[in-house]
Design a protein around this motif. Structure first.
Motif, PDB file in Angstrom:
ATOM      1  N   THR A  75       0.831  -1.197   0.000  1.00 56.12           N
ATOM      2  CA  THR A  75       0.000   0.000   0.000  1.00 56.12           C
ATOM      3  C   THR A  75       0.867   1.249   0.000  1.00 56.12           C
ATOM      4  N   ALA A  76       0.664   2.096  -0.984  1.00 56.48           N
ATOM      5  CA  ALA A  76       1.410   3.357  -1.071  1.00 56.48           C
ATOM      6  C   ALA A  76       0.795   4.383  -0.129  1.00 56.48           C
ATOM      7  N   GLY A  77       1.643   5.262   0.388  1.00 59.10           N
ATOM      8  CA  GLY A  77       1.176   6.341   1.251  1.00 59.10           C
ATOM      9  C   GLY A  77       1.122   7.670   0.519  1.00 59.10           C
ATOM     10  N   ALA A  78       1.508   7.651  -0.752  1.00 60.71           N
ATOM     11  CA  ALA A  78       1.549   8.852  -1.587  1.00 60.71           C
ATOM     12  C   ALA A  78       1.763   8.392  -3.023  1.00 60.71           C
ATOM     13  N   ALA A  79       1.788   9.321  -3.949  1.00 58.40           N
ATOM     14  CA  ALA A  79       2.087   8.972  -5.333  1.00 58.40           C
ATOM     15  C   ALA A  79       3.500   8.400  -5.417  1.00 58.40           C
ATOM     16  N   VAL A  80       3.661   7.341  -6.198  1.00 57.70           N
ATOM     17  CA  VAL A  80       4.960   6.688  -6.387  1.00 57.70           C
ATOM     18  C   VAL A  80       5.117   6.392  -7.874  1.00 57.70           C
ATOM     19  N   ALA A  81       6.273   6.723  -8.426  1.00 61.64           N
ATOM     20  CA  ALA A  81       6.547   6.458  -9.835  1.00 61.64           C
ATOM     21  C   ALA A  81       7.076   5.041 -10.017  1.00 61.64           C
ATOM     22  N   ALA A  82       6.678   4.390 -11.081  1.00 64.47           N
ATOM     23  CA  ALA A  82       7.250   3.083 -11.411  1.00 64.47           C
ATOM     24  C   ALA A  82       8.751   3.259 -11.612  1.00 64.47           C
ATOM     25  N   GLY A  83       9.530   2.348 -11.083  1.00 62.27           N
ATOM     26  CA  GLY A  83      10.977   2.419 -11.193  1.00 62.27           C
ATOM     27  C   GLY A  83      11.650   3.136 -10.038  1.00 62.27           C
ATOM     28  N   ALA A  84      10.858   3.738  -9.157  1.00 61.87           N
ATOM     29  CA  ALA A  84      11.416   4.458  -8.016  1.00 61.87           C
ATOM     30  C   ALA A  84      11.775   3.502  -6.893  1.00 61.87           C
ATOM     31  N   ALA A  85      12.851   3.807  -6.178  1.00 64.14           N
ATOM     32  CA  ALA A  85      13.191   3.061  -4.967  1.00 64.14           C
ATOM     33  C   ALA A  85      12.221   3.496  -3.874  1.00 64.14           C
ATOM     34  N   VAL A  86      11.749   2.551  -3.053  1.00 57.51           N
ATOM     35  CA  VAL A  86      10.755   2.871  -2.028  1.00 57.51           C
ATOM     36  C   VAL A  86      11.245   2.534  -0.620  1.00 57.51           C
ATOM     37  N   GLY A  87      10.693   3.277   0.342  1.00 56.79           N
ATOM     38  CA  GLY A  87      10.945   3.073   1.767  1.00 56.79           C
ATOM     39  C   GLY A  87       9.618   3.127   2.494  1.00 56.79           C
ATOM     40  N   SER A  98      11.164   8.432   1.351  1.00 49.53           N
ATOM     41  CA  SER A  98      11.927   7.947   2.508  1.00 49.53           C
ATOM     42  C   SER A  98      13.371   7.677   2.118  1.00 49.53           C
ATOM     43  N   SER A  99      14.286   7.908   3.039  1.00 47.29           N
ATOM     44  CA  SER A  99      15.709   7.741   2.707  1.00 47.29           C
ATOM     45  C   SER A  99      16.201   6.311   2.869  1.00 47.29           C
ATOM     46  N   ASN A 100      15.518   5.487   3.652  1.00 50.68           N
ATOM     47  CA  ASN A 100      15.936   4.093   3.858  1.00 50.68           C
ATOM     48  C   ASN A 100      15.159   3.190   2.901  1.00 50.68           C
ATOM     49  N   LYS A 101      15.695   2.987   1.721  1.00 53.68           N
ATOM     50  CA  LYS A 101      15.007   2.233   0.665  1.00 53.68           C
ATOM     51  C   LYS A 101      15.193   0.729   0.848  1.00 53.68           C
ATOM     52  N   PHE A 102      14.177  -0.041   0.445  1.00 47.06           N
ATOM     53  CA  PHE A 102      14.270  -1.497   0.541  1.00 47.06           C
ATOM     54  C   PHE A 102      13.810  -2.216  -0.716  1.00 47.06           C
ATOM     55  N   GLY A 103      13.257  -1.506  -1.686  1.00 45.40           N
ATOM     56  CA  GLY A 103      12.763  -2.153  -2.898  1.00 45.40           C
ATOM     57  C   GLY A 103      12.541  -1.154  -4.013  1.00 45.40           C
ATOM     58  N   VAL A 104      12.077  -1.674  -5.167  1.00 46.62           N
ATOM     59  CA  VAL A 104      11.829  -0.848  -6.343  1.00 46.62           C
ATOM     60  C   VAL A 104      10.393  -1.060  -6.807  1.00 46.62           C
TER      61      VAL A 104
END
Length: 120
Positions: A75-87, A98-104
């Motif tokens: 579940t996203a907490g905001a808009a997220v672009a495909a290909g972006a690293a996520v935290g 978020s600065s502590n990324k764990f996936g794409v």
């Protein structure tokens, strides 16, 4: 040395008690001895244990799907672009700020609450 077998195999789901209510599809962190809860804002990637398999009340058992080596629907907490690293965000949601990324992100989210696919 005695023979050794892991309690759970690589990539196999595990079970844990919740220390607070959790929502299925949200990222979890160890919250105490044998317990899990939603990951908080900007959680350190190495401390993330997995994804809740379903909604569970505080004190209930929940299935936890390990993050590594899988594609998860999160579940996203905001808009997220495909290909972006996520935290992580509060309540186990994810974003690309978020600065502590764990996936794409494999798919995009337009807004808070959208479900995206994330490879870890």
């Amino acid at each position: 040395m005695a023979d050794y077998l892991p309690k759970f195999g690589t990539g196999e789901p595990l079970t844990a008690l919740t220390s607070a209510a959790v929502t299925g599809g949200r990222v979890l962190i160890v919250s105490g001895a044998g317990t899990v809860s939603h990951a908080g804002d900007n959680a350190v990637a190495a401390t993330l244990v997995g994804v809740a398999g379903f909604d569970a009340a505080s004190g209930a058992r929940v299935t936890v799907y390990p993050l590594k080596g899988a594609v998860h629907k999160l579940t996203a907490g905001a808009a997220v672009a495909a290909g972006a690293a996520v935290g992580t965000l509060p309540a186990g949601k994810v974003d690309d700020v978020s600065s502590n990324k764990f996936g794409v992100a494999l798919t995009a989210a337009a807004a808070d609450g959208d479900v995206i696919e994330v490879v870890c």
